[in-house]
Design a protein around this motif. Structure first.
Motif, PDB file in Angstrom:
ATOM      1  N   ALA A 137       0.842  -1.195   0.000  1.00  0.00           N
ATOM      2  CA  ALA A 137       0.000   0.000   0.000  1.00  0.00           C
ATOM      3  C   ALA A 137       0.874   1.241   0.000  1.00  0.00           C
ATOM      4  N   GLY A 138       0.269   2.356  -0.405  1.00  0.00           N
ATOM      5  CA  GLY A 138       1.011   3.611  -0.394  1.00  0.00           C
ATOM      6  C   GLY A 138       0.139   4.763  -0.839  1.00  0.00           C
ATOM      7  N   TYR A 139       0.719   5.943  -0.834  1.00  0.00           N
ATOM      8  CA  TYR A 139      -0.033   7.132  -1.226  1.00  0.00           C
ATOM      9  C   TYR A 139       0.922   8.282  -1.508  1.00  0.00           C
ATOM     10  N   SER A 140       0.404   9.256  -2.238  1.00  0.00           N
ATOM     11  CA  SER A 140       1.125  10.501  -2.499  1.00  0.00           C
ATOM     12  C   SER A 140       0.151  11.645  -2.264  1.00  0.00           C
ATOM     13  N   HIS A 141       0.660  12.866  -2.266  1.00  0.00           N
ATOM     14  CA  HIS A 141      -0.211  14.026  -2.080  1.00  0.00           C
ATOM     15  C   HIS A 141       0.126  15.086  -3.121  1.00  0.00           C
ATOM     16  N   GLU A 142      -0.598  16.198  -3.091  1.00  0.00           N
ATOM     17  CA  GLU A 142      -0.494  17.166  -4.177  1.00  0.00           C
ATOM     18  C   GLU A 142       0.889  17.792  -4.306  1.00  0.00           C
ATOM     19  N   PHE A 143       1.702  17.668  -3.290  1.00  0.00           N
ATOM     20  CA  PHE A 143       3.078  18.141  -3.370  1.00  0.00           C
ATOM     21  C   PHE A 143       3.919  17.246  -4.285  1.00  0.00           C
ATOM     22  N   ASP A 234       1.102  -5.141   6.565  1.00  0.00           N
ATOM     23  CA  ASP A 234       1.397  -4.475   5.294  1.00  0.00           C
ATOM     24  C   ASP A 234       2.817  -3.912   5.294  1.00  0.00           C
ATOM     25  N   PHE A 235       3.378  -3.810   4.091  1.00  0.00           N
ATOM     26  CA  PHE A 235       4.585  -3.014   3.873  1.00  0.00           C
ATOM     27  C   PHE A 235       4.141  -1.786   3.095  1.00  0.00           C
ATOM     28  N   VAL A 236       4.298  -0.611   3.703  1.00  0.00           N
ATOM     29  CA  VAL A 236       3.717   0.627   3.186  1.00  0.00           C
ATOM     30  C   VAL A 236       4.817   1.606   2.805  1.00  0.00           C
ATOM     31  N   GLN A 237       4.698   2.183   1.615  1.00  0.00           N
ATOM     32  CA  GLN A 237       5.619   3.217   1.144  1.00  0.00           C
ATOM     33  C   GLN A 237       4.789   4.389   0.629  1.00  0.00           C
ATOM     34  N   ALA A 238       5.145   5.597   1.011  1.00  0.00           N
ATOM     35  CA  ALA A 238       4.425   6.778   0.541  1.00  0.00           C
ATOM     36  C   ALA A 238       5.395   7.947   0.457  1.00  0.00           C
ATOM     37  N   THR A 239       4.992   8.972  -0.285  1.00  0.00           N
ATOM     38  CA  THR A 239       5.912  10.073  -0.574  1.00  0.00           C
ATOM     39  C   THR A 239       5.879  11.146   0.510  1.00  0.00           C
ATOM     40  N   ASP A 240       6.032  10.729   1.747  1.00  0.00           N
ATOM     41  CA  ASP A 240       6.073  11.678   2.848  1.00  0.00           C
ATOM     42  C   ASP A 240       6.790  11.015   4.012  1.00  0.00           C
ATOM     43  N   SER A 241       7.607  11.782   4.708  1.00  0.00           N
ATOM     44  CA  SER A 241       8.440  11.191   5.752  1.00  0.00           C
ATOM     45  C   SER A 241       7.631  10.670   6.933  1.00  0.00           C
ATOM     46  N   HIS A 242       6.406  11.182   7.144  1.00  0.00           N
ATOM     47  CA  HIS A 242       5.599  10.701   8.266  1.00  0.00           C
ATOM     48  C   HIS A 242       4.747   9.481   7.919  1.00  0.00           C
ATOM     49  N   THR A 243       5.063   8.854   6.790  1.00  0.00           N
ATOM     50  CA  THR A 243       4.449   7.569   6.450  1.00  0.00           C
ATOM     51  C   THR A 243       4.622   6.568   7.583  1.00  0.00           C
TER      52      THR A 243
END
Length: 562
Positions: A137-143, A234-243
């Protein structure tokens, strides 16, 4: 300097250098996520001794830049970055060897990663093993989403595909209030363009879309991901350090840059070296007026200051952990990145599973329990096992330091509140992914109700902002009558989203002489305005807002003295 790039997964920090023509970054050390971003986009890293050699006209072999790295990272460096590496891997032009690690007791980090190994990688892992692992799982944001889309299209064509869009998401949260801040207002057109690009990405790829509706964000990505996306194991990766906040749910989670995220979205896996871990065994219970934020400020001032957490996954367990609420556990997981840790992961119990199930229609506790991963008896932690007696923790702050005199502004500047003397404040802020959860709102309300009973409110000259972490949290606050309480007592209430924490919303300081006490996670100079910022718990922030100076909260403290 030391730990260059600390505290952020924003790949732009490395991209600005590379796009300006840089091929080599020099520092005495590099923060983990920033170092990975350099590697992924093909920028070499060296120290000051290397710089001196280059200035003397010496040539340095590429092998010196790959020395000390695992086999996969060395290949990524040799091939100029992650995307070229993945392209060669897909064409079977590269072979990643199996780890060769035999059966052994594994800690939480190792067990989760071992369960995600691609075929042919083996069944067990140890720190330093170079592996290819599935990302759940993961996510990104508008930045960051527009960058992710750009890299995917540039590498794989405009019709690129994602492996598992249903477990990935985009969020409109970081810049939702940015145009209300003077320093950001001039970028309004660019911010809107980022939003448009993100919405187009979501529509085309089928990822979950948490865009704002009528200007209102569903919430901060890390909080909403806890509520709706992340499962135990889960192993989670997202584009923010507070993931790393996802670690509270029994997942292994850390932040990555846009290049790494683009690659894992397309391929469904990511290359990594199994990180070391450090375990915190919590015992006892917190005393009245003490919170998980105080525990983390203690960890920062003790273990992180000694760099014992550096680039290690912070693993939490023990009966003291289970005595904390799910939201308080999330506070600990959230601030692993302030410790310069790689990520976080926690043991979970039925209390946490119930918290998750209540927010997922059709999901049972039994189904979640089947996903739970627990460490093996006898598992090793390179950072050691550290026992923290929660009964001994006291309310703390992190002081802003004095960068002009060589004292860094840093969350590791921990101090007990009596040690800092009288500190008058101008601004108090309660919110962010760290402190905008239900339990945090309960704490603000507890203090403000205490103040109201004593006939007190926020004094003139002080602004107290409370911002919700998600719409679910806001609905809870409204149902409890908290919003009316806050307004009666002079609190300024803000809709869900990020804001002051990244200098993009109400609650930022406007002048260098202003003092803020804040429940956010970082007090780096300039991050939340030009003033001086003290980090503190929700209880301390609210009590200080009423008092006009930084104080500990004690039940009944506002009542007239008899």
């Amino acid at each position: 300097g030391a730990q260059k790039g600390v505290g952020s997964s924003r790949e732009t920090a490395a991209q600005c250098e590379v796009f300006s023509g840089s091929k080599l970054a020099i520092a005495s050390s590099f923060a983990p996520i920033h170092a990975r971003n350099n590697i992924n986009i093909g920028q070499l890293m060296g120290d000051h001794a290397m710089l001196a050699r280059l200035e003397a006209g010496e040539s340095i072999a590429l092998s010196e830049f790959t020395r000390g790295h695992d086999a996969i990272t060395a290949l990524i460096i040799e091939h100029g970055g992650l995307l070229p590496f993945c392209a060669r891997l897909a064409k079977h032009e590269l072979v990643v060897p199996a780890t060769g690690t035999g059966p052994r007791p594994m800690n939480l980090t190792e067990k989760i990663l071992a369960a995600k190994l691609l075929p042919g990688q083996g069944t067990h892992v140890k720190p330093g093993d170079a592996v290819l692992v599935k990302v759940d799982a993961g996510y990104s944001h508008e930045f960051t989403t527009a960058q992710v889309d750009f890299f995917l299209a540039a590498e794989y064509g405009a019709d690129y595909q994602l492996q598992n869009p249903a477990k990935f998401a985009v969020f409109e949260d970081h810049l939702i209030y940015a145009t209300g801040v003077a320093s950001m207002a001039k970028y309004a057109d660019k911010i809107e363009r980022l939003r448009e690009l993100q919405r187009a990405f979501a529509a085309r790829t089928g990822v979950r879309n948490y865009s704002a509706i009528d200007g209102v964000s569903p919430g901060i990505c890390h909080q909403v991901a806890r509520e709706h996306i992340i499962d135990p194991g889960d192993f989670v990766q997202a584009t923010d350090s507070h993931t790393c906040m996802g670690g509270a749910s029994g997942a292994l989670a850390w932040g990555v840059g846009s290049t790494e995220y683009a690659a894992l979205l397309h391929w469904g896996f990511t290359p990594l070296a199994v990180p070391e871990s450090i375990r915190f065994e919590l015992t006892g219970r917190l005393r009245a007026g003490v919170t998980a934020k105080d525990v983390m400020l203690h960890i920062l001032a003790t273990y992180a200051r000694r760099e014992e957490t550096l680039n290690r996954v912070m693993e939490f367990g023990g009966e003291g952990l289970f005595a904390l609420s799910p939201d308080e556990r999330a506070t600990l997981a959230n601030m692993a990145t302030e410790c310069s840790a790689r990520g976080s992961v926690m043991e979970v119990d039925d209390t946490m599973l119930r918290w998750i199930a209540e927010r997922r229609p059709g999901v049972s506790i039994d189904a979640l329990r089947a996903k739970v991963v627990m460490p093996d008896p006898g598992a090793h932690h390179d950072g050691g096992v550290h026992r923290i007696d929660l009964t001994a923790i006291q309310p703390m702050v992190a002081t802003p330091g004095d960068p002009d005199r060589g004292i860094a502004s840093d969350p590791k500047n921990g101090a007990l509140i009596p040690e800092i003397g009288q500190v008058k404040i101008d601004i108090a802020y309660g919110g962010s992914c760290t402190a905008g959860k239900r339990d945090d709102i309960d704490m603000y309300a507890r203090v403000m109700a205490d103040a109201e009973r004593a006939g007190k409110r926020i004094p003139e000259g002080v602004h107290f902002y409370i911002q919700f972490g998600s719409q679910e949290v806001e609905a809870y606050a409204r149902a409890q009558g908290y919003i009316d309480l806050f307004k009666r007592t002079g609190v300024e209430v803000i809709k869900p989203g990020c804001g002051a924490c990244i200098g993009c919303g109400p609650g930022v300081s406007e002048r260098g002489d202003q003092v803020t006490v804040s429940a956010i996670n970082r007090n780096y100079k300039g991050r939340s305005g030009p003033g001086r910022l003290y980090l503190a718990s929700p209880l301390t922030v609210a009590a200080s807002a009423v008092s006009g100076e930084i104080v500990e909260y004690k039940d009944g403290m506002f009542a007239p003295k008899k």
